[in-house]
Design an enzyme around this catalytic site. Structure first.
Site, PDB file in Angstrom:
ATOM      1  N   TYR A 143     -14.580  -3.991   8.009  1.00 16.27           N
ATOM      2  CA  TYR A 143     -13.299  -3.341   8.272  1.00 16.27           C
ATOM      3  C   TYR A 143     -12.853  -3.592   9.709  1.00 16.27           C
ATOM      4  CZ  TYR A 143      -9.708   0.301   8.324  1.00 16.27           C
ATOM      5  OH  TYR A 143      -8.520   0.978   8.429  1.00 16.27           O
ATOM      6  N   GLY A 171       0.833  -1.200   0.000  1.00 16.70           N
ATOM      7  CA  GLY A 171       0.000   0.000   0.000  1.00 16.70           C
ATOM      8  C   GLY A 171       0.862   1.242   0.000  1.00 16.70           C
ATOM      9  N   GLY A 216       1.155   4.910   3.368  1.00 23.25           N
ATOM     10  CA  GLY A 216       2.285   4.169   2.829  1.00 23.25           C
ATOM     11  C   GLY A 216       3.252   5.050   2.068  1.00 23.25           C
ATOM     12  N   GLY A 266      -1.367   7.624   0.290  1.00 24.64           N
ATOM     13  CA  GLY A 266      -1.717   7.765   1.690  1.00 24.64           C
ATOM     14  C   GLY A 266      -0.575   7.553   2.661  1.00 24.64           C
TER      15      GLY A 266
END
Length: 200
Positions: A155, A8, A14, A12
């Site tokens: 989630y 990832g 990452g 964002g």
């Protein structure tokens, strides 16, 4: 200098972490799903990258084989994930949130486990306080969230699974590898762009 793999890593948290770590002098191996975005981040940092879509476990298996080219992996940061929209199953037959947020990281870690132990690596999971907010009560018999599905519940389950896996790595491999799961706080990224939750 450490060799740090970040899944990832094309956007964002990452991508921000990759930039910070490269600035500290580390080699960061960036893993992302989107070819254009992943290449852009990696090229800007002059770092290597690999492509893998965690909705396809075959991609994760290929990625694990590719990552063995590195002489040493000091850190595996399992950061790929997000909140999804409507309940959908992947081609592998798993609920998408479960697979992208947990199963992909679980499989990648397992496939690299011998190397990670030999390298005395640290395995980091980007988890979330959502594990407490939406993941309880946790039903181990409904990992695919077939009952009463919501984006938040799926989630929360996945983030809870990240924590359980981290604890089990610590229990099974004391002194051989380090493991930690963390809540990154409220961060404005695109991790919830597929959902209609308030977090979008």
């Amino acid at each position: 200098m450490k060799t740090i793999v970040i899944t990832g890593g094309s956007d964002g948290i990452g991508a921000a972490a990759a930039q910070e770590l490269v600035g500290l002098g580390h080699q960061v191996v960036i893993v992302g799903r989107n070819p254009t975005k992943t290449a852009a981040v990696a090229n800007a940092l002059k770092m290597p990258y690999h492509l893998a879509d965690f909705t396809k476990l075959a991609d994760v298996q290929r990625l694990a084989n590719e990552l063995r080219q590195y002489n040493h992996i000091d850190v595996l940061a399992n950061n790929a994930g997000g909140i999804m929209g409507e309940r959908t199953l992947t081609a592998d037959g798993f609920e998408k949130t479960f697979q992208v947020n947990h199963l992909g990281a679980f499989l990648l870690t397992q496939l690299l486990l011998d190397k990670l132990v030999a390298d005395h690596a640290t395995v980091i999971a980007t988890s979330s306080i959502a594990a407490n907010l939406f993941g309880a009560p946790f039903d181990v018999n409904d990992l695919n969230v077939a009952q009463s599905y919501t984006s938040e519940k799926a989630y929360g389950y996945a983030k809870y699974e990240n924590i359980l896996f981290t604890r089990e790595l610590i229990r099974r491999y004391p002194g051989q590898l380090h493991a930690v799961a963390f809540h990154p706080g409220v961060v404005r990224t695109s991790f919830s762009s597929e959902s209609n939750t308030v977090m979008r």
